[in-house]
Motif scaffolding. Structure first.
Motif, PDB file in Angstrom:
ATOM      1  N   MET B 162      33.132 -41.171-101.607  1.00 45.22           N
ATOM      2  CA  MET B 162      32.065 -42.176-101.591  1.00 45.22           C
ATOM      3  C   MET B 162      32.592 -43.525-102.041  1.00 45.22           C
ATOM      4  O   MET B 162      32.300 -44.553-101.437  1.00 45.22           O
ATOM      5  N   LEU B 163      33.398 -43.522-103.112  1.00 46.36           N
ATOM      6  CA  LEU B 163      33.960 -44.779-103.610  1.00 46.36           C
ATOM      7  C   LEU B 163      34.824 -45.450-102.548  1.00 46.36           C
ATOM      8  O   LEU B 163      34.789 -46.668-102.393  1.00 46.36           O
ATOM      9  N   GLN B 164      35.588 -44.627-101.828  1.00 45.21           N
ATOM     10  CA  GLN B 164      36.451 -45.196-100.805  1.00 45.21           C
ATOM     11  C   GLN B 164      35.591 -45.859 -99.734  1.00 45.21           C
ATOM     12  O   GLN B 164      35.913 -46.924 -99.224  1.00 45.21           O
ATOM     13  N   ARG B 165      34.452 -45.229 -99.411  1.00 49.66           N
ATOM     14  CA  ARG B 165      33.562 -45.835 -98.419  1.00 49.66           C
ATOM     15  C   ARG B 165      32.923 -47.103 -98.966  1.00 49.66           C
ATOM     16  O   ARG B 165      32.696 -48.061 -98.230  1.00 49.66           O
ATOM     17  N   VAL B 166      32.631 -47.128-100.268  1.00 49.85           N
ATOM     18  CA  VAL B 166      32.106 -48.343-100.884  1.00 49.85           C
ATOM     19  C   VAL B 166      33.145 -49.455-100.775  1.00 49.85           C
ATOM     20  O   VAL B 166      32.836 -50.605-100.434  1.00 49.85           O
ATOM     21  N   MET B 167      34.405 -49.092-101.025  1.00 49.25           N
ATOM     22  CA  MET B 167      35.476 -50.088-100.951  1.00 49.25           C
ATOM     23  C   MET B 167      35.583 -50.657 -99.536  1.00 49.25           C
ATOM     24  O   MET B 167      35.759 -51.869 -99.355  1.00 49.25           O
ATOM     25  N   ILE B 168      35.464 -49.786 -98.534  1.00 45.32           N
ATOM     26  CA  ILE B 168      35.506 -50.263 -97.154  1.00 45.32           C
ATOM     27  C   ILE B 168      34.295 -51.151 -96.885  1.00 45.32           C
ATOM     28  O   ILE B 168      34.402 -52.183 -96.225  1.00 45.32           O
ATOM     29  N   ALA B 169      33.138 -50.758 -97.418  1.00 43.88           N
ATOM     30  CA  ALA B 169      31.923 -51.567 -97.234  1.00 43.88           C
ATOM     31  C   ALA B 169      32.121 -52.955 -97.815  1.00 43.88           C
ATOM     32  O   ALA B 169      31.715 -53.954 -97.217  1.00 43.88           O
ATOM     33  N   ILE B 170      32.759 -53.035 -98.977  1.00 39.26           N
ATOM     34  CA  ILE B 170      32.996 -54.343 -99.598  1.00 39.26           C
ATOM     35  C   ILE B 170      33.910 -55.183 -98.716  1.00 39.26           C
ATOM     36  O   ILE B 170      33.632 -56.350 -98.429  1.00 39.26           O
ATOM     37  N   SER B 171      35.011 -54.566 -98.235  1.00 32.74           N
ATOM     38  CA  SER B 171      35.922 -55.354 -97.383  1.00 32.74           C
ATOM     39  C   SER B 171      35.226 -55.775 -96.099  1.00 32.74           C
ATOM     40  O   SER B 171      35.451 -56.858 -95.583  1.00 32.74           O
ATOM     41  N   MET B 172      34.364 -54.879 -95.581  1.00 36.59           N
ATOM     42  CA  MET B 172      33.719 -55.145 -94.306  1.00 36.59           C
ATOM     43  C   MET B 172      32.668 -56.250 -94.417  1.00 36.59           C
ATOM     44  O   MET B 172      32.467 -57.025 -93.481  1.00 36.59           O
ATOM     45  N   SER B 173      32.007 -56.340 -95.577  1.00 33.10           N
ATOM     46  CA  SER B 173      30.891 -57.277 -95.730  1.00 33.10           C
ATOM     47  C   SER B 173      31.350 -58.721 -95.547  1.00 33.10           C
ATOM     48  O   SER B 173      30.581 -59.578 -95.169  1.00 33.10           O
ATOM     49  N   LEU B 174      32.618 -58.997 -95.820  1.00 28.00           N
ATOM     50  CA  LEU B 174      33.105 -60.370 -95.705  1.00 28.00           C
ATOM     51  C   LEU B 174      33.749 -60.627 -94.349  1.00 28.00           C
ATOM     52  O   LEU B 174      34.287 -61.701 -94.102  1.00 28.00           O
ATOM     53  N   ARG B 175      33.692 -59.640 -93.471  1.00 30.66           N
ATOM     54  CA  ARG B 175      34.258 -59.744 -92.135  1.00 30.66           C
ATOM     55  C   ARG B 175      35.661 -60.351 -92.136  1.00 30.66           C
ATOM     56  O   ARG B 175      35.881 -61.437 -91.561  1.00 30.66           O
ATOM     57  N   PRO B 176      36.591 -59.718 -92.765  1.00 32.75           N
ATOM     58  CA  PRO B 176      37.945 -60.274 -92.806  1.00 32.75           C
ATOM     59  C   PRO B 176      38.613 -60.154 -91.441  1.00 32.75           C
ATOM     60  O   PRO B 176      38.218 -59.322 -90.627  1.00 32.75           O
ATOM     61  N   ALA B 177      39.591 -61.014 -91.210  1.00 26.61           N
ATOM     62  CA  ALA B 177      40.317 -60.965 -89.943  1.00 26.61           C
ATOM     63  C   ALA B 177      41.325 -59.820 -89.956  1.00 26.61           C
ATOM     64  O   ALA B 177      41.654 -59.247 -88.942  1.00 26.61           O
ATOM     65  N   VAL B 178      41.814 -59.523 -91.160  1.00 25.13           N
ATOM     66  CA  VAL B 178      42.834 -58.493 -91.305  1.00 25.13           C
ATOM     67  C   VAL B 178      42.442 -57.550 -92.442  1.00 25.13           C
ATOM     68  O   VAL B 178      41.933 -58.002 -93.465  1.00 25.13           O
ATOM     69  N   VAL B 179      42.650 -56.261 -92.236  1.00 27.76           N
ATOM     70  CA  VAL B 179      42.480 -55.327 -93.349  1.00 27.76           C
ATOM     71  C   VAL B 179      43.793 -54.573 -93.533  1.00 27.76           C
ATOM     72  O   VAL B 179      44.385 -54.090 -92.575  1.00 27.76           O
ATOM     73  N   ILE B 180      44.256 -54.555 -94.764  1.00 28.66           N
ATOM     74  CA  ILE B 180      45.438 -53.754 -95.068  1.00 28.66           C
ATOM     75  C   ILE B 180      44.955 -52.504 -95.775  1.00 28.66           C
ATOM     76  O   ILE B 180      44.346 -52.580 -96.846  1.00 28.66           O
TER      77      ILE B 180
END
Lengths: 278, 275
Positions: B162-180
């Protein structure tokens, strides 16, 4: 008679949340029964929170279950006298997942492996260091590694040292609790091969606890799947895991990642199997 | 393919650790290109330099201890040697980072909501209420149940998956151009692994994010990557389209990696099926 028999183990963790509230009881194991024959490996699979590690602890004699018995070499682990208990500890060893936290960072590899020897065998200094050197060689390290500290080893190498320590007293059985899960694939394969080799050489039995079907399949003779504190199904023929209709087993098999990019997404193996059998 | 400009372009990246005996090379001549909506897999055994490369892309290596040479260009803007403050605005906003161990990535004393809203507000001009709404929407899109309740929970109350999905949600919310994503599934159990990979897949199809997927697990790579770079001892020894790499590995080391996979009994029947 089986080397190890687990009979109707029931266990729960209780947490009194605060002084005036009722005690909250969380059941972790409910009437779990298993048997491991001498010289075989049982793979114990399940998703996290299924109770695999608790069962491992119960078997090792570290966590007294509320109900049920653990019979090792014909004796009840929780009802034996001090002397047979000492003998049991010698014959039943364990290797955990996190190799770094399983060793004392201030001791050299030599001292780490020497600990069980000092406790159980009265060896002269020369004999002991010869024994340690041969143990290191058996697990694929060299005797020159004796003077190194844990931080000087990689995770895979340190896991070999943990295995060497478990082997030091020539046990009957080793509980491997996620022992290869944190290693990279190449290291994982070499450690699995090493375990396989040691098993045939010394007639060892393993309880191989993991959530990785691949690793379990590679090493086990039989497999048991745990789900929510219960044994969902036991497979004497490990190939039968992939055709099982039991929902907990199917879930695990379906979640397996593909071996090749061609099989991705639609690659849930049982799905494919279904199509195939039609 | 060529119409898509590269989002992130890495040229001749060299990383060395400074030591009393001079510079100790960790990564040599690495060239990488990330294109929108594509996943580049980076594989290699532990110690091969995968993580240190990703840290260099994020400019997270300590300048006093590490030497980073080469060009790291994000939309044509040079990141290597960028002032700390400017870089801080890029991290999270332009380049999202998903770490291996979600348990350590969150501050244990603040709630999920608290940390989520803080991240959003640092990078956007949103007010608190809007930030909360965005956070809840992103958690919802990650298939997390009862996001409003989740916001009030502390990290230790959630499972790793669940935490990992929260982390992805956080990265996704800012619509980054790149995800590492550095070993995003290694700490998770099998059932959560597939789910997290599917969410990453959605992130790239829905937002066109370019993903650098670092893993030693070939299963993860087969599931998600479009192209794969194989790293060994700080160098990229082979780079190819994912099916090509699995079918026709060129380098000895790649062959060794591919052979390390335990073989499953049903592969044969699957082969006949899919092809």
């Amino acid at each position: 008679m089986s080397l190890l028999e687990v009979k109707e183990i029931t266990h729960s963790y209780g947490a009194s949340r605060s002084f005036w509230r009722k005690k909250e009881v969380k059941p972790v194991l409910s009437s779990v029964s298993l048997a491991i024959e001498e010289g075989t490996c049982l793979g114990l699979l399940g998703s996290s929170g299924a109770g695999k590690s608790t069962l491992g602890k119960v078997i090792l004699g570290l966590e007294k279950p509320q109900q049920g018995q653990v019979i090792f070499q014909g004796q009840d682990v929780y009802a034996m006298d001090a002397k047979s208990r000492q003998q049991m500890r010698r014959n039943l060893q364990v290797v955990f997942q996190d190799s770094y936290s399983s060793v004392n960072p201030r001791l050299t590899a030599e001292k780490i492996i020497a600990e069980p020897l000092e406790n159980y065998e009265k060896l002269s200094a020369g004999e002991q260091s010869r024994a340690i050197a041969s143990l290191l060689e058996q697990v694929g390290l060299s005797s020159s590694d004796m003077k190194k500290y844990p931080r000087e080893f990689s995770g895979g190498q340190l896991q070999r040292i943990n295995i060497a320590r478990a082997l030091a007293l020539k046990p009957k059985m080793i509980v491997l609790d996620e022992s290869v899960s944190s290693l990279d694939m190449v290291t994982q394969t070499t450690i699995l091969e090493l375990l396989q080799d040691l098993k045939t050489r010394y007639g060892l039995s393993y309880l191989f606890i993991t959530h990785d079907i691949r690793a379990a399949y590679a090493i086990s003779d039989a497999m048991a799947i745990m789900h929510k504190g219960q044994i969902a199904e036991v497979f004497q023929d490990k190939d039968a895991v992939f055709t099982s209709q039991q929902p907990a087993v199917k879930n695990l098999v379906d979640a397996m990642l593909p071996e090749h990019p061609r099989y991705r997404n639609a690659a849930a193996p049982t799905e494919a199997k279904k199509l195939f059998s039609r | 393919m060529h119409t898509q400009p590269n989002v992130l372009q890495v040229d001749n990246l060299n990383i060395a650790a400074k030591s009393s005996r001079g510079a100790l090379p960790l990564v040599r001549n690495v060239n990488l290109e990330l294109t929108p909506g594509k996943v580049l897999g980076l594989i290699g055994e532990s110690g091969s330099g995968k993580t240190v490369t990703s840290m260099a892309l994020m400019q997270l290596l300590d300048q006093r201890a590490m030497q980073v040479q080469g060009n790291i260009q994000l939309h044509g803007q040079e990141l290597n040697g960028m002032p700390t403050k400017a870089m801080r605005a890029i991290r999270g906003k332009e380049i999202g980072f998903i770490m291996q161990n979600p348990m350590n990535a969150f501050t244990p004393v603040y709630t999920i909501g608290n940390q989520f809203v803080e991240t959003i507000r640092t990078h956007t001009g949103l007010g608190k209420k809007q930030a909360v709404e965005l956070a809840i929407a992103s958690l919802e899109s990650m298939n997390l149940e009862e996001p409003a309740k989740l916001m009030k929970k502390y990290p230790f109350q959630l499972s790793g998956g669940m935490l990992q999905r929260v982390m992805i949600a956080i990265s996704m919310s800012l619509r980054p151009a790149v995800v590492i994503a550095d070993e995003p599934t290694t700490a998770l159990d099998v059932t959560n692994q597939l789910q997290v990979l599917k969410e990453l897949d959605r992130l790239r199809t829905e937002c066109g994010t370019a993903i650098l997927l670092i893993s030693h697990d070939l299963g993860v790579i087969s599931q998600l990557a479009d192209e794969v770079a194989v790293m060994r001892r700080g160098e990229i020894v082979e780079q190819a389209e994912v099916c090509d790499l699995f079918d026709r590995p060129q380098h000895e080391y790649t062959k060794k990696l591919l052979q390390a996979r335990p073989v499953m009994p049903f592969t044969d029947s699957l082969n006949r099926l899919v092809i």
